[in-house]
Design an enzyme around this catalytic site. Structure first.
Site, PDB file in Angstrom:
ATOM      1  N   ALA A 248      -9.869   5.326   4.589  1.00 36.46           N
ATOM      2  CA  ALA A 248      -9.750   6.464   5.504  1.00 36.46           C
ATOM      3  C   ALA A 248     -11.086   7.170   5.702  1.00 36.46           C
ATOM      4  O   ALA A 248     -11.781   7.490   4.747  1.00 36.46           O
ATOM      5  CB  ALA A 248      -8.702   7.463   5.027  1.00 36.46           C
ATOM      6  N   GLY A 249     -11.417   7.404   6.964  1.00 37.81           N
ATOM      7  CA  GLY A 249     -12.600   8.165   7.316  1.00 37.81           C
ATOM      8  C   GLY A 249     -13.824   7.347   7.653  1.00 37.81           C
ATOM      9  O   GLY A 249     -14.834   7.893   8.093  1.00 37.81           O
TER      10      GLY A 249
ATOM     11  N   ASN B 118      -9.405   1.017   9.778  1.00 36.05           N
ATOM     12  CA  ASN B 118      -8.567   0.693  10.924  1.00 36.05           C
ATOM     13  C   ASN B 118      -9.139   1.298  12.208  1.00 36.05           C
ATOM     14  O   ASN B 118      -9.602   0.598  13.102  1.00 36.05           O
ATOM     15  CB  ASN B 118      -7.149   1.186  10.688  1.00 36.05           C
ATOM     16  CG  ASN B 118      -6.176   0.849  11.805  1.00 36.05           C
ATOM     17  OD1 ASN B 118      -5.010   1.223  11.773  1.00 36.05           O
ATOM     18  ND2 ASN B 118      -6.597   0.122  12.829  1.00 36.05           N
ATOM     19  N   THR B 119      -9.160   2.635  12.280  1.00 29.83           N
ATOM     20  CA  THR B 119      -9.558   3.311  13.504  1.00 29.83           C
ATOM     21  C   THR B 119     -10.974   2.952  13.933  1.00 29.83           C
ATOM     22  O   THR B 119     -11.251   2.817  15.137  1.00 29.83           O
ATOM     23  CB  THR B 119      -9.441   4.836  13.330  1.00 29.83           C
ATOM     24  OG1 THR B 119      -8.112   5.159  12.917  1.00 29.83           O
ATOM     25  CG2 THR B 119      -9.741   5.560  14.624  1.00 29.83           C
TER      26      THR B 119
ATOM     27  N   LYS C  61       0.861  -1.174   0.000  1.00 28.87           N
ATOM     28  CA  LYS C  61       0.000   0.000   0.000  1.00 28.87           C
ATOM     29  C   LYS C  61       0.903   1.232   0.000  1.00 28.87           C
ATOM     30  O   LYS C  61       1.619   1.501   0.966  1.00 28.87           O
ATOM     31  CB  LYS C  61      -0.918   0.027   1.224  1.00 28.87           C
ATOM     32  CG  LYS C  61      -1.805   1.280   1.248  1.00 28.87           C
ATOM     33  CD  LYS C  61      -2.557   1.420   2.555  1.00 28.87           C
ATOM     34  CE  LYS C  61      -3.271   2.770   2.596  1.00 28.87           C
ATOM     35  NZ  LYS C  61      -3.914   3.037   3.902  1.00 28.87           N
TER      36      LYS C  61
END
Length: 255
Positions: free
Chosen positions: A184-185, A206-207, A96
């Site tokens: 992301a997001g 992920n988060t 990535k």
């Protein structure tokens, strides 16, 4: 089946390895998610030194592939050097590519440096998944530079805001003939389902999992959200109308 370059996957969910308290929790959440790829920031998480606790040891008996990423790199040269070292140490060539232009506030990618790195790494035989902004023109440039998949952000990294520009995800899907992975997001399972309903080939998060009150349950929720979103996309939604339409037929009704 989801394919990136020469690699094939059944799961359309990709997870990250950051922000977990330990490698065991990372492993447990990943298995619960059903993901077959876990992205690893090589500058922050050990996969190259066998003499220290190594994330690869936790996944060696699973079907989960380690996906090294260049998080923390700010130039093409830095990312190229990193991936050369990773391949030499691990043999991994599926990567990535992530080069950040603003390291203080937005964590937005530097697309110029990303394109430059992509051109070099492709010539060296890497299979490249390239993190980018939600610009269809940039996505096409990355594909032309050799990206095997483009990974437009839904919102700033770790923000949990969900997809801020749904139209751009659709535009990117139309612009390139390589997999489009929303990255992301993502903040919750419904965000992942929406991304898939827009036609994304996969979702990376992920988060949203690692930061949840119960990461294992959120990982499982993401698993089913991606499956449901893909099925919904393939089924084809009904057109939106500004007025009501009766669900039951009105022919033959008593008056």
């Amino acid at each position: 089946m989801f394919k990136v370059g020469k690699y094939e996957f059944k799961s359309r969910l990709i997870v990250g390895s950051g922000k977990y308290p330990d490698f065991q929790t990372t492993y447990d959440a990943t298995i619960a998610s059903g993901a077959e790829m876990i992205t690893v920031a090589v500058k922050r998480v050990n996969i190259t030194n066998p003499n220290e606790e190594n994330l690869m040891d936790y996944f060696k008996n699973s079907n989960v592939k380690i996906l090294p990423n260049s998080a923390g790199c700010t130039t093409a040269k830095e990312a190229i050097t990193l991936f050369r070292l990773v391949r030499e140490a691990t043999g991994i060539d599926l990567i990535k590519l992530e080069i950040i232009g603003d390291t203080k506030k937005t964590l937005y990618p530097d697309v110029i440096e990303t394109i430059a790195a992509c051109e070099v790494l492709k010539k060296e035989g890497f299979t490249i998944m390239a993190y980018t902004n939600d610009d269809p023109i940039v996505a096409k440039r990355l594909k032309d530079a050799g990206a095997d998949a483009v990974m437009p952000l839904a919102a700033p990294i770790g923000s949990g805001l969900g997809i801020q520009n749904r139209y751009n995800i659709s535009f990117i899907k139309d612009a390139v003939k390589v997999p489009v992975i929303v990255d992301a997001g993502v903040g919750c399972a419904s965000d992942a389902a929406i991304a898939m309903e827009l036609g994304a080939d996969a979702v990376l998060t992920n988060t949203a999992i690692a930061g949840a009150k119960n990461p294992i349950k959120m990982a499982e929720a993401m698993k089913y959200a991606v499956i449901a979103g893909r099925l919904s996309y393939e089924a084809g939604r009904i057109p939106k109308k500004p007025y009501a339409t009766a669900s039951s037929p009105i022919g033959g009704m008593f008056t």
